[in-house]
Motif scaffolding. Structure first.
Motif, PDB file in Angstrom:
ATOM      1  N   PHE A 173       9.521   2.708 -12.210  1.00  0.00           N
ATOM      2  CA  PHE A 173       8.701   1.594 -12.722  1.00  0.00           C
ATOM      3  C   PHE A 173       7.898   2.014 -13.949  1.00  0.00           C
ATOM      4  O   PHE A 173       7.324   1.204 -14.628  1.00  0.00           O
ATOM      5  N   THR A 220      -1.378   3.050 -11.986  1.00  0.00           N
ATOM      6  CA  THR A 220      -0.110   3.550 -12.507  1.00  0.00           C
ATOM      7  C   THR A 220      -0.073   3.379 -14.036  1.00  0.00           C
ATOM      8  O   THR A 220      -0.755   2.502 -14.587  1.00  0.00           O
ATOM      9  N   ASP A 231      -5.683   2.943  -4.508  1.00  0.00           N
ATOM     10  CA  ASP A 231      -4.457   3.627  -4.903  1.00  0.00           C
ATOM     11  C   ASP A 231      -3.933   3.104  -6.233  1.00  0.00           C
ATOM     12  O   ASP A 231      -3.337   3.845  -7.004  1.00  0.00           O
ATOM     13  N   PHE A 279       4.194  -0.196  -5.083  1.00  0.00           N
ATOM     14  CA  PHE A 279       5.322   0.703  -5.335  1.00  0.00           C
ATOM     15  C   PHE A 279       5.608   1.559  -4.108  1.00  0.00           C
ATOM     16  O   PHE A 279       4.909   1.474  -3.099  1.00  0.00           O
ATOM     17  N   ASN A 280       6.631   2.399  -4.194  1.00  0.00           N
ATOM     18  CA  ASN A 280       7.020   3.193  -3.028  1.00  0.00           C
ATOM     19  C   ASN A 280       7.560   4.550  -3.478  1.00  0.00           C
ATOM     20  O   ASN A 280       8.746   4.845  -3.307  1.00  0.00           O
ATOM     21  N   CYS A 281       6.686   5.357  -4.064  1.00  0.00           N
ATOM     22  CA  CYS A 281       7.125   6.672  -4.558  1.00  0.00           C
ATOM     23  C   CYS A 281       7.539   7.531  -3.364  1.00  0.00           C
ATOM     24  O   CYS A 281       6.892   7.488  -2.310  1.00  0.00           O
ATOM     25  N   CYS A 299      -0.442  -0.431  -2.309  1.00  0.00           N
ATOM     26  CA  CYS A 299       0.154  -0.294  -3.631  1.00  0.00           C
ATOM     27  C   CYS A 299       1.543  -0.920  -3.547  1.00  0.00           C
ATOM     28  O   CYS A 299       2.246  -0.726  -2.558  1.00  0.00           O
ATOM     29  N   TYR A 357       7.328  10.546  -2.443  1.00  0.00           N
ATOM     30  CA  TYR A 357       6.483  11.588  -1.852  1.00  0.00           C
ATOM     31  C   TYR A 357       5.202  11.011  -1.244  1.00  0.00           C
ATOM     32  O   TYR A 357       4.380  11.750  -0.706  1.00  0.00           O
ATOM     33  N   CYS A 358       5.020   9.686  -1.327  1.00  0.00           N
ATOM     34  CA  CYS A 358       3.720   9.084  -1.004  1.00  0.00           C
ATOM     35  C   CYS A 358       3.760   8.387   0.360  1.00  0.00           C
ATOM     36  O   CYS A 358       4.754   7.778   0.727  1.00  0.00           O
TER      37      CYS A 358
HETATM   38  S1  SF4 Z   1       2.092   7.495  -5.556  1.00  0.00           S
HETATM   39 FE1  SF4 Z   1       0.717   5.964  -6.369  1.00  0.00          FE
HETATM   40  S2  SF4 Z   1       2.084   4.493  -7.375  1.00  0.00           S
HETATM   41 FE2  SF4 Z   1       3.353   5.671  -6.008  1.00  0.00          FE
HETATM   42  S3  SF4 Z   1       3.386   4.482  -4.102  1.00  0.00           S
HETATM   43 FE3  SF4 Z   1       1.758   6.015  -3.886  1.00  0.00          FE
HETATM   44  S4  SF4 Z   1      -0.076   4.923  -4.544  1.00  0.00           S
HETATM   45 FE4  SF4 Z   1       1.686   3.735  -5.307  1.00  0.00          FE
END
Ligand code: SF4
Ligand code: B12
Length: 502
Positions: free
Chosen positions: A312, A270, A240, A196-198, A194, A200-201
């Motif tokens: 984002f 997303t 994801d 992005f870089n949330c 993915c 908590y992920c």
């Molecule tokens: S939570 Fe979803 S959008 Fe955010 S980094 Fe992880 S996979 Fe990507």
């Protein structure tokens, strides 16, 4: 000499089980190399411990796939039982938890090997070495023990999904999964990573944000074949972020329509990308069978979204995504994470108000809620101490890291109980459609509809004393519910849950 490899898949706390993709993936190279493979999935196998002990008797090794959380309980129980029978029998762990915490996992006395990251090649090489009793030092992506010391070989570079062999769906017992959850369905992967870089992920830490995907042609050919071959009514595409390439998504829609595909499918994506699809795109995808888009909204508070590094997406994206999906006949399913570090009563209230607003304005939109759970490898854990999180020091210490009931230093006792009650009311205030078949009778449905009205009033007024509707709902569920897995029942008794950290 035996050429059999036994796999065990521990229960993931749901009756909505289907074939475990991680194991199906690593099974293919073994089968191609002439090994025999046996898969024992705890959810569908009565007396699974005895089955494992019977099967390992003439096998080369036991492989277990797991993510962080309650799956660790059965993993350790099975590994110990096997070691009691034969302390020399090789036990290999793979999947997200051992990949993110290889050292601590391997420290467990009942584990001999950990496979880090993609396991297809690593496991095949390891099994070949176990068979020939040769040294495993040159196998990349592996952790092993020698003379009571732990050794880790260099990481194996990630390979794009398109280069990976197809998954061995034929080793899965789809009849048994159907008996367990009432529906015949499977998971399918069409892309990895993915962008992005949330915070908590764990995704970026493992896949390095390098999104790569199968071509639309391969997607169409494989999914049509898979659903026809195993008579599946639903595919959950567990990518994801399925919509990173919008043109690919459109071509998949067109391809499935052209191929006369006759199955439903759902995706995870997303909200910002979903909102970029036009109503025509969404209608095309719906004609091709797409019936649900799961999206991580995660909070109704702009402050928390910023802390989550989720800038984002904005609220306009979320509303647009809900409106357009519903217009196109696709169910928007949104996820929420409560108790993220920094969330106080004001931000929680904002989130509940936001959920209520979306559900009222867009009937058919649904929310699934979780409690923030600190996963190894997530960016937020770089500041673990600062936010008061003390991480477990052993494999078993992670057993209660489960977003359905995680207890945190800033969410425990009465606060935890109150949040669980709020989540229960959110569950009954608006309809949600699970994967498993709806076995409720007419009376139960009508009664549940009736209690949704006082539930909404309570949520609007933040008033949860004397929760009679929850008691009633429990009684109603018992009329029709299938047996719940043991780990799930713990949710009802928070006093038995160990604090996840701190
Ligand atoms: S939570 Fe979803 S959008 Fe955010 S980094 Fe992880 S996979 Fe990507
Ligand atoms: C499908 C899915 C689920 C499904 C099924 C999970 C399962 N265990 O199969 C369900 C809905 C049950 C689920 C639930 C949850 N999930 Co989930 N899920 C996924 C998802 C989207 C895809 C997994 C998948 O099948 N991938 C495809 C296969 C082929 O890849 P793979 O599993 O990684 O397998 C490869 C390697 O790991 C390795 N491997 C795997 N098993 C084995 C075994 C052996 C012996 C070997 C050698 C190698 C090996 O080789 C495989 C091929 O390369 C991942 C995200 C992701 N990108 O993977 C999240 C993910 C695994 N889930 C996650 C989480 C947090 C959850 C939940 C806690 C969410 C919740 N709100 O409740 C629950 C926990 C369930 C539980 N077990 O307790 C996290 C796990 C983080 C962690 N530290 O473990 C992930 C990584 C999402 C994320 N980015 O944060 N999930």
């Amino acid at each position: 000499m035996s050429r059999k490899v036994v796999f065990f898949f521990p229960s993931f706390a749901s009756t909505e089980a289907t074939a475990p993709l991680g194991i199906l993936a690593v099974a293919t190279p073994l089968l191609r190399a002439g090994y025999e493979v046996t898969l024992i999935d705890s959810t569908i196998t009565p007396n699974f411990q005895k089955r494992v002990l019977d099967e390992v008797k003439d096998a080369l090794c036991l492989g277990i796939s797991l993510v962080t959380g309650p799956m660790i309980r059965e993993t350790v129980a099975i590994a110990r039982a096997v070691k009691e029978w034969n302390p020399e029998f090789p036990i290999i762990l793979g999947g997200w938890h051992p990949s993110l915490l290889p050292k601590q996992t391997l420290e467990a006395e009942c584990i001999d090997y950990v496979v880090r990251g993609q396991g297809e090649e690593t496991l095949l090489e390891l099994v070949q070495h176990l068979e020939s009793r040769s040294s495993v030092d040159l196998i990349s992506g592996l952790g092993f023990k020698r003379d009571d010391k732990l050794f880790f070989t260099p990481e194996r570079p990630l390979r794009p999904l398109a280069e990976m062999p197809p998954k061995a769906y034929h080793i899965a017992d789809f009849d048994a999964y159907e008996r367990s959850c009432g529906r015949r369905w499977a998971m399918y992967t069409s892309s990895l990573a993915c962008p992005f870089n949330c915070s908590y992920c764990t995704n970026a830490g493992v896949y390095g944000r390098k999104w790569n995907a199968l071509s639309p042609e391969q997607f169409v050919e494989e999914t049509v074949d898979l659903t026809r071959r195993y008579n599946l009514e639903l595919l959950w595409v567990v990518d994801d972020n399925f919509l990173v390439d919008l043109d690919r998504a459109r071509l998949i829609g067109e391809g499935l329509v052209r191929a006369g595909a006759n199955f439903k499918w759902s995706i995870q994506a997303t909200t910002n990308l979903t909102a970029r699809l036009s109503i025509e795109d969404l209608k095309l995808l719906n004609r091709s069978g797409l019936h649900q888009i799961c999206q991580g909204v995660d909070s109704g508070s702009p402050k928390i979204l910023k802390l989550m590094n989720k800038t984002f997406q904005d609220f306009d994206d979320i509303y647009q995504s809900a409106a357009r999906c519903l217009d196109a006949g696709i169910r928007p399913s949104f996820n929420i994470i409560f108790a993220y570090p920094g969330e106080g009563p004001e931000e929680r209230r904002q989130t509940v108000d936001f959920m209520m607003d979306v559900c009222r304005r867009f009937p058919g939109a649904e929310f699934w809620t979780n409690i923030f759970t600190p996963y190894p490898g997530a960016p937020i854990l770089e500041n673990a101490e600062e936010i008061g999180i003390q991480l477990p020091s052993s494999l078993e210490g992670w057993v209660d890291f489960f977003p359905r009931y995680t207890v945190l230093p800033w969410l425990n006792g009465r606060d935890h109980k109150r949040l669980q009650i709020t989540r229960d009311y959110l569950r009954i205030a608006f309809d949600r459609v699970p994967i498993s078949a709806d076995t409720r009778d007419r009376f139960t449905r009508t009664a549940q509809k009736a209690i949704s009205l006082p539930a909404r009033w309570r949520l609007d007024h933040d008033f949860y004393r004397f929760p009679v509707e929850l008691w009633l709902n429990d009684k109603l569920k018992k009329r029709t519910a299938m047996a719940k897995p043991a780990v799930d029942a713990k949710q009802l008794d928070p006093s038995k849950v160990q604090p996840a950290c701190g």
